[in-house]
Design a protein around this motif. Sequence first.
Motif, PDB file in Angstrom:
ATOM      1  N   LYS A  67     -13.025  -1.221  -4.658  1.00 27.56           N
ATOM      2  CA  LYS A  67     -12.558  -0.893  -3.310  1.00 27.56           C
ATOM      3  C   LYS A  67     -11.091  -1.262  -3.188  1.00 27.56           C
ATOM      4  CE  LYS A  67     -13.774  -1.665   1.519  1.00 27.56           C
ATOM      5  NZ  LYS A  67     -14.663  -2.396   2.438  1.00 27.56           N
ATOM      6  N   ILE A  68     -10.266  -0.278  -2.840  1.00 25.66           N
ATOM      7  CA  ILE A  68      -8.834  -0.490  -2.653  1.00 25.66           C
ATOM      8  C   ILE A  68      -8.474  -0.071  -1.234  1.00 25.66           C
ATOM      9  CG2 ILE A  68      -6.514   0.135  -3.414  1.00 25.66           C
ATOM     10  CD1 ILE A  68      -7.776   0.839  -6.152  1.00 25.66           C
ATOM     11  N   ASP A  69      -7.914  -1.008  -0.482  1.00 23.77           N
ATOM     12  CA  ASP A  69      -7.456  -0.740   0.888  1.00 23.77           C
ATOM     13  C   ASP A  69      -5.944  -0.838   0.898  1.00 23.77           C
ATOM     14  OD1 ASP A  69      -9.903  -0.745   2.676  1.00 23.77           O
ATOM     15  OD2 ASP A  69     -10.166  -2.671   1.667  1.00 23.77           O
ATOM     16  N   PHE A  70      -5.304   0.098   1.587  1.00 20.97           N
ATOM     17  CA  PHE A  70      -3.869  -0.063   1.811  1.00 20.97           C
ATOM     18  C   PHE A  70      -3.514   0.371   3.214  1.00 20.97           C
ATOM     19  CE2 PHE A  70      -3.977   4.219   0.021  1.00 20.97           C
ATOM     20  CZ  PHE A  70      -3.033   4.911   0.742  1.00 20.97           C
ATOM     21  N   GLU A  71      -2.433  -0.217   3.701  1.00 24.88           N
ATOM     22  CA  GLU A  71      -1.963   0.063   5.056  1.00 24.88           C
ATOM     23  C   GLU A  71      -0.969   1.217   5.025  1.00 24.88           C
ATOM     24  OE1 GLU A  71      -0.257  -3.696   6.038  1.00 24.88           O
ATOM     25  OE2 GLU A  71      -2.199  -4.702   6.079  1.00 24.88           O
ATOM     26  N   ASN A  72      -0.710   1.807   6.178  1.00 21.79           N
ATOM     27  CA  ASN A  72       0.217   2.943   6.225  1.00 21.79           C
ATOM     28  C   ASN A  72       1.646   2.545   5.867  1.00 21.79           C
ATOM     29  OD1 ASN A  72       0.639   1.552   8.580  1.00 21.79           O
ATOM     30  ND2 ASN A  72       0.576   3.334   9.909  1.00 21.79           N
ATOM     31  N   SER A  73       1.956   1.246   5.873  1.00 21.11           N
ATOM     32  CA  SER A  73       3.297   0.818   5.465  1.00 21.11           C
ATOM     33  C   SER A  73       3.537   1.089   3.974  1.00 21.11           C
ATOM     34  CB  SER A  73       3.482  -0.671   5.755  1.00 21.11           C
ATOM     35  OG  SER A  73       2.535  -1.438   5.030  1.00 21.11           O
TER      36      SER A  73
END
Length: 140
Positions: free
Chosen positions: A119-125
């Motif tokens: 699972k990889i989460d990233f923010e819009n930044s």
Amino acid sequence: QLELVKEYLGIVFYQFIEKNKLVIRFNGEIITPFNPFPSEGSGLFMDESQYFDTVNGFKMRGFVVNPDYKENEKLWITKRKSLFDLEGVYIYRNERLIFFGGWNGLRKRSAKLKLARLKIDFENSNDIFFMLNVYLQFSL
């Protein structure tokens, strides 16, 4: 094909549906969410050696489905997707699933890895790193 679309929507938007932030109706039927990472007691465990906390807006965690998954098999598969179909990388951007199932070219699918999920989460930044240009365009 309609059933595949309903299942797809349930997977991609499951976090919003589970948090009651979104209700999707498809031909009058409310879409049921499918969470590929069900909560405690489900047999999912995280391999601590594969854990990375949030670094510059990225969060990555490796999970392994308990080999005794058959006890709770309906938590791990959908009507049309097996463990083999659902193994691999899950990439999220601001809680929305943008890629799932398979290893995205990192490696081939394998029966040995059918219990593995990353699972990889990233923010819009971090859009610039992925060369994403996300904008809303509409006309009246």
